[in-house]
Scaffold this motif. Structure first.
Motif, PDB file in Angstrom:
ATOM      1  N   PRO A 121      38.480  37.965  36.072  1.00 33.05           N
ATOM      2  CA  PRO A 121      37.119  37.408  36.174  1.00 33.05           C
ATOM      3  C   PRO A 121      37.091  35.902  35.934  1.00 33.05           C
ATOM      4  N   PRO A 140      33.890  37.763  41.237  1.00 37.89           N
ATOM      5  CA  PRO A 140      33.562  38.382  39.938  1.00 37.89           C
ATOM      6  C   PRO A 140      33.763  37.425  38.748  1.00 37.89           C
ATOM      7  N   ASP A 142      32.851  37.098  34.174  1.00 36.82           N
ATOM      8  CA  ASP A 142      32.744  37.996  33.021  1.00 36.82           C
ATOM      9  C   ASP A 142      31.304  38.319  32.607  1.00 36.82           C
TER      10      ASP A 142
END
Length: 199
Positions: A121, A140, A142
């Motif tokens: 991430p 993506p 976190d």
């Protein structure tokens, strides 16, 4: 050591990169996978920059000036076929940032780019890609609140604002999603394995 000559060489590498990108935008070849001509140029630039770093160390602002320091980061950011080189440069850039000799925003972009190629991430949400619906979104990351905190700490706009800006730019540059999302994803994974990002 004549840092001016080195700075000039670094700027030449950056300009070759940007000129090719402009050419690919005009011919609408930017969105269809990793263009071979671009890949070749990125690898050549990485090799030349690696040789420069071998001689002078990381091209920090105090050595080569702000413009060539920024160009250094751009060349590294585009050296995606050279995972070891990118990781080594990220460590050197981190040291330079800690010594106030480079921009923390450059480190954020490079850290995120490496994370994306390693299937990890993002910390700052700087890297974007097309999703299966044909929308350009951040890779993506976190946690949105933490991402925005980190962004604010180094002077970046919020991820929501960045997303809007990136989507507008892609529209202005006539960038389009891949014709076959799954095929492109498959090809990208094969390429990442080939160059050594993932096993």
């Amino acid at each position: 050591m004549d840092y001016q000559i080195i700075a000039k060489r670094i700027l030449e590498l950056k300009n070759a990169d940007l000129n090719l990108r402009e050419k690919l935008i005009k011919s609408k070849q930017l969105s269809e996978g990793y263009n071979q001509e671009m890949e070749k140029l990125h690898n050549q630039n990485a090799k030349t920059l690696a040789e420069i770093i071998e001689i002078i160390g990381y091209p920090t602002i105090d050595k080569v000036g702000k413009e060539a320091n920024e160009a250094t980061w751009l060349i590294i950011q585009h050296s995606i076929g050279q995972p070891d080189f990118m990781r080594k440069c990220a460590a050197e850039l981190k040291t330079a940032v800690n010594e106030n000799k480079a921009d923390a925003i450059h480190l954020a972009y490079l850290t995120d780019r490496i994370a994306v190629f390693e299937d990890k991430p993002q910390l700052y949400g700087t890297q974007f890609d097309w999703d299966e619906t044909g929308k350009l979104i951040p890779n993506p990351f976190d946690d949105l609140a933490k991402v925005n905190e980190r962004r604010k700490a180094i002077g970046l706009i919020t991820l929501e604002e960045q997303t809007e800006s990136i989507q507008k730019r892609a529209l202005n540059e006539n960038q389009t999603p891949p014709k076959d999302f799954n095929k492109q994803k498959e090809e990208m994974n094969e390429w990442r394995k080939k160059v050594g990002w993932i096993k």
